[in-house]
Scaffold this active site. Structure first.
Site, PDB file in Angstrom:
ATOM      1  N   GLU A  89      17.702 -36.877 -19.833  1.00  0.00           N
ATOM      2  CA  GLU A  89      18.283 -37.096 -20.554  1.00  0.00           C
ATOM      3  C   GLU A  89      17.190 -37.596 -21.717  1.00  0.00           C
ATOM      4  OE1 GLU A  89      17.772 -38.309 -17.935  1.00  0.00           O
ATOM      5  OE2 GLU A  89      19.743 -39.494 -17.760  1.00  0.00           O
TER       6      GLU A  89
ATOM      7  N   ARG B 225      10.703 -20.523  -1.991  1.00  0.00           N
ATOM      8  CA  ARG B 225       8.789 -21.650  -1.779  1.00  0.00           C
ATOM      9  C   ARG B 225       8.834 -22.524  -2.964  1.00  0.00           C
ATOM     10  NH1 ARG B 225       4.378 -17.815   0.073  1.00  0.00           N
ATOM     11  NH2 ARG B 225       4.570 -17.600   2.396  1.00  0.00           N
TER      12      ARG B 225
ATOM     13  N   THR C  70       0.980 -20.928  13.808  1.00  0.00           N
ATOM     14  CA  THR C  70       1.479 -20.299  12.642  1.00  0.00           C
ATOM     15  C   THR C  70       0.596 -19.989  12.068  1.00  0.00           C
ATOM     16  OG1 THR C  70       4.134 -20.434  13.018  1.00  0.00           O
ATOM     17  CG2 THR C  70       2.916 -19.659  10.715  1.00  0.00           C
TER      18      THR C  70
ATOM     19  N   ARG D 161       3.836 -16.667  -5.252  1.00  0.00           N
ATOM     20  CA  ARG D 161       3.013 -15.780  -5.506  1.00  0.00           C
ATOM     21  C   ARG D 161       3.738 -14.571  -6.442  1.00  0.00           C
ATOM     22  NH1 ARG D 161       0.658 -16.026  -1.291  1.00  0.00           N
ATOM     23  NH2 ARG D 161       1.392 -14.224  -0.341  1.00  0.00           N
TER      24      ARG D 161
END
Length: 362
Positions: free
Chosen positions: A55, A187, A199, A210
């Protein structure tokens, strides 16, 4: 103005607000448009650099033209002194004539107080314009405020037979460059990217944004009960550039990781490892409102078992890996089909040679 005109300008405010997703946490990414005599005289989005709310950004742009104007804002104007003075007071000082909002703000410091300030000053207030779109745009902030949890997007990149890697663990790449570019854009719209320890060990991911030409300070999060992670990983080598947060169990030693620049969070544990709800609650308490989870199979299964997935994003690549390939999900322990997590298809489209599907919980 007619409802059609109100909806058109609110849609623009919502599109502006979406530009800030993933950039302004723990704030909501608000969009604002100021209209005078049918002409846009100011527009703004929450600005992390200057700390101004949407605002105020729009009012600064509009200047004197804000007097007597209609303000379209995607969330109730704030009513408290935080990093900035109340936006409701700024709107009163600008002598706007009308404020149109998509969503109420459930934050106890606001929760109707912003609208009350405007109403008491003689400013017309209308709420609920494009309310569903507003709730979707602010889903992360609203969930954090009302449930103490971030909005969770679970992303899976699978072969046509539901595998994430070959029997040897080779997984780069199941999907093509176009799909990977879309993943980086996803992402960028989240506050944090989350993976499990398996992982992190197997793929040594960077988890940054990227190839989009944007600067984005992604919070990279690894959930690892024992913190048995490589010290020389890409994540840790880049911890001076982008934050690394590690979620761990009681027996882990976090001190070496803190010394290397990571933030660490001790989480509750259950029979299968870290309690996923506690992991997410701690992220929410730290200000994270939107989490993009990229697996692996154990973490994805734990989130699904606990009913913590708000959006399931599946990229399917045109490759078959066979039943000896590694599954995209660990065991869910299901005996009855009726107990399986259910999702409804929200979007489906080709991305290069791959297919993207977005599913929402039923």
């Amino acid at each position: 103005m007619t409802y059609a005109a109100d909806a058109r300008f609110m849609a623009l405010a919502l599109s502006l607000g979406r530009r800030g997703l993933g950039r302004v946490w723990p704030w909501p990414s608000v969009g604002c448009v100021i209209v005078k005599d049918g002409r846009i005289v100011g527009r703004g989005v929450s600005d992390r650099v200057t700390m101004r709310h949407a605002e105020v950004v729009a009012l600064d742009q509009a200047g004197d033209a804000a007097r007597g104007a209609t303000v379209y804002v995607t969330l109730e104007p704030c009513a408290h002194h935080g990093t900035t003075p109340p936006c409701a007071d700024a709107l009163v000082r600008a002598c706007v004539a009308r404020v149109v909002s998509a969503c109420d703000d459930p934050n106890p410091l606001v929760a109707g107080k912003g609208f009350a300030i405007l109403h008491d000053a003689g400013i017309a207030v209308e709420t609920g314009v494009l309310a569903d779109a507003g709730a979707e745009a602010h889903a992360g902030f609203l969930k954090a405020q009302t449930q103490g949890l971030p909005f969770v997007t679970l992303k899976l990149a699978l072969s046509v037979d539901g595998r994430i890697a070959t029997v040897t663990g080779d997984s780069q790449w199941i999907t093509g460059p176009e799909a990977r570019r879309v993943v980086h854009a996803m992402r960028a719209r989240h506050d944090a990217v989350l993976v499990g320890g398996g992982t992190a060990r197997a793929d040594d991911p960077s988890l940054d944004v990227r190839g989009l030409g944007v600067q984005h300070r992604t919070v990279r999060v690894v959930a690892s009960q024992g913190l048995d992670l490589p010290r020389d990983s890409k994540l840790m080598r880049s911890s001076d550039r982008l934050p690394v947060w590690l979620m761990h169990g009681a027996a882990a030693d976090p001190e070496p990781w803190r010394a290397a620049g990571a933030e660490t969070f001790e989480c509750r544990e259950d029979d299968s490892g870290l309690d996923p709800r506690d992991v997410l609650e701690r992220l929410a308490k730290a200000g994270i409102t939107r989490v993009f989870c990229e697996g692996g199979g154990q973490l994805a299964a734990s989130l699904l078992r606990s009913g913590l997935v708000d959006e399931l994003v599946v990229f399917t690549g045109g490759v078959a890996l066979g039943h000896d390939g590694r599954s995209g999900l660990a065991s869910l322990g299901l005996e009855r089909l009726a107990d399986a997590p259910r999702f409804a298809l929200h979007d489906s489209r080709p991305i290069g040679n791959d297919m993207l599907q977005v599913w929402r919980p039923v």
